[in-house]
Structure formats: structure tokens, C-alpha cells
Design a protein around this motif. Structure first.
Motif, PDB file in Angstrom:
ATOM      1  N   TYR A   3       0.775  -0.968  -0.264  1.00 36.07           N
ATOM      2  CA  TYR A   3       0.190  -0.283  -0.134  1.00 36.07           C
ATOM      3  C   TYR A   3       0.598   1.279  -0.061  1.00 36.07           C
ATOM      4  CZ  TYR A   3      -2.787  -3.434   0.602  1.00 36.07           C
ATOM      5  OH  TYR A   3      -4.801  -4.479   0.491  1.00 36.07           O
ATOM      6  N   THR A   4       0.756   2.144  -1.154  1.00 39.16           N
ATOM      7  CA  THR A   4       1.530   3.222  -1.197  1.00 39.16           C
ATOM      8  C   THR A   4       1.414   4.076   0.235  1.00 39.16           C
ATOM      9  OG1 THR A   4      -0.519   4.486  -1.709  1.00 39.16           O
ATOM     10  CG2 THR A   4       1.306   3.529  -3.956  1.00 39.16           C
ATOM     11  N   ASP A   5       0.515   4.412   1.262  1.00 45.67           N
ATOM     12  CA  ASP A   5       0.627   5.551   2.347  1.00 45.67           C
ATOM     13  C   ASP A   5      -0.486   4.308   3.256  1.00 45.67           C
ATOM     14  OD1 ASP A   5      -2.085   5.718   2.070  1.00 45.67           O
ATOM     15  OD2 ASP A   5      -1.690   7.657   0.708  1.00 45.67           O
ATOM     16  N   GLU A   6       0.282   4.940   4.317  1.00 44.49           N
ATOM     17  CA  GLU A   6      -1.108   4.324   5.948  1.00 44.49           C
ATOM     18  C   GLU A   6      -2.110   4.420   5.581  1.00 44.49           C
ATOM     19  OE1 GLU A   6       0.541   5.850   9.519  1.00 44.49           O
ATOM     20  OE2 GLU A   6       2.869   4.896   9.472  1.00 44.49           O
ATOM     21  N   THR A   7      -2.459   5.729   5.239  1.00 42.25           N
ATOM     22  CA  THR A   7      -4.059   6.037   4.854  1.00 42.25           C
ATOM     23  C   THR A   7      -5.030   4.882   3.835  1.00 42.25           C
ATOM     24  OG1 THR A   7      -3.519   8.038   4.785  1.00 42.25           O
ATOM     25  CG2 THR A   7      -5.585   7.715   4.876  1.00 42.25           C
ATOM     26  N   ALA A   8      -4.076   4.504   2.824  1.00 44.26           N
ATOM     27  CA  ALA A   8      -4.593   3.620   2.031  1.00 44.26           C
ATOM     28  C   ALA A   8      -4.936   2.434   2.879  1.00 44.26           C
ATOM     29  CB  ALA A   8      -4.015   3.959   0.839  1.00 44.26           C
ATOM     30  N   LEU A   9      -3.475   1.847   4.152  1.00 47.76           N
ATOM     31  CA  LEU A   9      -3.721   0.774   4.446  1.00 47.76           C
ATOM     32  C   LEU A   9      -4.545   0.738   5.481  1.00 47.76           C
ATOM     33  CD1 LEU A   9      -2.245  -1.370   4.376  1.00 47.76           C
ATOM     34  CD2 LEU A   9      -1.171   0.045   6.268  1.00 47.76           C
ATOM     35  N   GLY A  66      -4.610   9.049  12.090  1.00 45.64           N
ATOM     36  CA  GLY A  66      -3.707   9.033  11.241  1.00 45.64           C
ATOM     37  C   GLY A  66      -2.860   9.991  12.088  1.00 45.64           C
ATOM     38  N   ALA A  69       1.652   8.059  13.783  1.00 47.72           N
ATOM     39  CA  ALA A  69       2.457   7.610  12.786  1.00 47.72           C
ATOM     40  C   ALA A  69       1.744   5.529  13.286  1.00 47.72           C
ATOM     41  CB  ALA A  69       3.513   6.981  12.583  1.00 47.72           C
ATOM     42  N   LYS A  71       2.306   2.872  13.094  1.00 45.50           N
ATOM     43  CA  LYS A  71       3.362   2.355  13.737  1.00 45.50           C
ATOM     44  C   LYS A  71       3.541   2.342  15.112  1.00 45.50           C
ATOM     45  CE  LYS A  71       8.210   1.900  14.616  1.00 45.50           C
ATOM     46  NZ  LYS A  71       9.488   2.268  14.264  1.00 45.50           N
TER      47      LYS A  71
END
Lengths: 212, 81
Positions: A3-9, A66, A69, A71
Motif C-alpha cells: 500500500y502506497t501510504d498508511e491512509t490507504a492501508l 492518522g 504514525a 507504527k
């Protein structure tokens, strides 16, 4: 990660996308398990903590905004569950205890390594620390040194042990450690300072013994 | 400029390495290192300690049982919400 970024994930996770879940488990799972093990008394308890943490994370996904992070957010859940678990086993580990560990102002080296107020250089070395070896890196990376460092870290007071493990073994930055362990920057640094000094002292004792 | 003693250097080394020092104190710290081989050795040993600690191997995989357990748990969550 796919996934390109955390939001998408996070969006994919909320939708119940199993591939997204596997991706995030593979990305953070092993480190979460290691962090859980730092708090837990056994491997089995650490496994339970990780299971519970993921359940908590999945249930709390809607509240993940969000701002932190992903993580950091995940590891805060792990740390909180691990502490609760430790409390249940009457082995309570309130984070305030970590702060308390920073209160002592003991020097990290014995005062007798330094000249007293009447010396020629007050507070100066009585004798300089001995350089470890001509090939310090090779010696430092040996299996024995590694075992020595691990044993020294394992014997540290909890706060020092957690901080040096996260900073120097796991390679986290100071902000991440402060956030997950709920420590101020200053106290994080005090714990790190003591811990590194003790590991250095253990290597020094060992290196000096080797040479004699 | 007040000189820092070796004993003070030893207590300040983490603030120095972590770059958490006011500029004036940093100058005094570096000034001390410019003439004191003992403290140069000490600072280098702390850096070597950090590198050696960073070389401890970490377990990079989950046990298959835990991995499967997590996926099973995910499927339940997905089903029941």
C-alpha cells in the motif's frame, strides 16, 4: 508493503481486506512480538499480548485518526496491553515507575576513577580509559561480546532495559520511544544514558580482562 | 569559559551524542575533547557500544502458530465486526 501510504492501508483494513492485514502483520508483527516480549514474563504471554493488541487495534481502527504514525499507534496498544497483563500477574509495571527510576542522581562511573577536589585536575581521570583493541569492531561484534551485551541489558532496571532495547537494538528514534513508553524527552535520555554507560562498563571489564 | 571536567564529560556524553545540548555547552564539550585523549576514548567507546548493541540480531519472523492465530482472529473480526 503493497500500500502506497498508511491512509490507504488503514482504509483497506477497515474494509476487512485480508491482504492488507497480512501486509501490516508482516511489516510490524515481528517487532510487536519483540516489544511484547520485553514486557512479558514468557513467550506464551508475549504471544497473548500480540493477539490481544491486534484485536484492540482492529476494534479501534475507527478511532485511528492518522495523527500518530500507524507504527506508534500500534506499539502504544502493545505497551498498554502488556502493562495491563503484567499488572494482572501481580507484576505491575506502571509507567510512573519508569519515571521514578530517573530520580537517582548516581554518577555512571565510580567517583574513584576521577581526581578529588585536591587533585591537580579536580574531576579529571586518574588514569585514562584503556582503548579496547586495535580491531575494536571485530572484537565488539564477536559472539561473546554480543552475549555479554544481551546479559547486561537483561539485568538492567526495567526503564533502562526498555529504553536501550528500543533505541539501540530496535533502532527507534527518541520521539517514538517517548510516545510509546510515556516518558519525557529528558527522562528518556537519562535512562538511555545510564543503560549505555552500564553496557560500556561491562565491555570495558571484559576487554580489560582479555588483555591481562 | 569554564572548562568541563572529565567527570562532567562522562555525565554529558549522551546529551552530546543525542544533540540535546545548548550551543555553548556543546562548544565547551568539544573544547575539552580537543585536549583530552581520555575523554576522546570514552566518547568513542560509547559510540562503539551503540554500534555493537545495534548489531544484536533480532527475530524477524513470527512463529507460524502466532501468524495463523492472528489471521484466524482477523477473519472472526471481519465476520462479527
Amino acid at each position: 508493503m503493497l500500500y502506497t501510504d498508511e491512509t490507504a492501508l488503514v482504509v483497506a483494513l477497515r474494509d476487512g481486506d485480508e491482504r492488507a492485514f497480512v501486509a501490516v502483520v508482516e511489516a510490524y508483527g515481528p517487532a510487536m512480538r519483540r516489544v511484547a516480549r520485553m514486557f512479558a514474563r514468557s513467550d506464551a504471554v508475549a504471544d497473548e499480548v500480540v493477539q490481544e493488541a491486534w484485536l484492540g487495534a482492529l476494534r479501534g481502527l475507527d478511532r485511528f485518526e492518522g495523527r500518530a504514525a500507524l507504527k506508534t499507534w500500534l506499539f502504544r496498544i502493545v505497551a498498554n496491553i502488556a502493562r495491563t497483563q503484567a499488572g494482572r500477574e501481580a507484576r505491575s509495571l506502571p509507567f510512573s515507575a519508569l519515571e521514578r527510576e530517573t530520580e537517582s542522581r548516581e554518577p555512571v562511573l565510580p567517583p574513584d576513577r576521577f581526581q578529588g577536589p585536591d587533585g591537580r585536575y579536580p574531576g579529571g581521570w586518574i588514569s585514562f580509559p584503556t582503548p579496547w583493541s586495535n580491531e575494536p569492531e571485530a572484537a565488539l561484534l564477536s559472539a561473546e561480546t554480543r552475549a555479554l551485551i544481551e546479559a547486561t541489558i537483561a539485568a538492567l532496571p526495567t526503564g533502562q532495559r526498555l529504553v536501550i532495547t528500543l533505541r539501540d537494538v530496535e533502532g527507534w528514534d527518541a520521539n517514538e520511544v517517548c510516545s510509546v513508553l510515556e516518558l519525557s524527552e529528558t527522562n528518556q535520555r537519562v535512562l538511555l544514558h545510564r543503560a549505555r554507560a552500564k553496557v560500556r562498563a561491562a565491555i570495558e571489564t571484559y576487554a580489560t580482562k582479555e588483555d591481562s | 569559559m569554564t572548562e568541563l571536567s572529565c567527570q562532567e564529560i562522562v555525565e554529558l556524553v549522551t546529551d552530546y551524542i543525542e544533540d540535546a545540548m545548548p550551543a555553548g555547552e556543546r562548544r565547551r564539550f568539544e573544547h575539552h575533547l580537543s585536549y583530552c585523549p581520555g575523554c576522546v576514548t570514552y566518547v568513542e567507546q560509547i559510540r562503539a557500544t551503540i554500534r555493537a548493541t545495534g548489531a544484536i540480531p533480532r527475530k524477524e519472523t513470527l512463529s507460524p502458530a502466532l501468524r495463523e492465530g492472528l489471521i484466524a482472529q482477523f477473519r472472526l473480526w471481519q465476520r462479527d465486526g
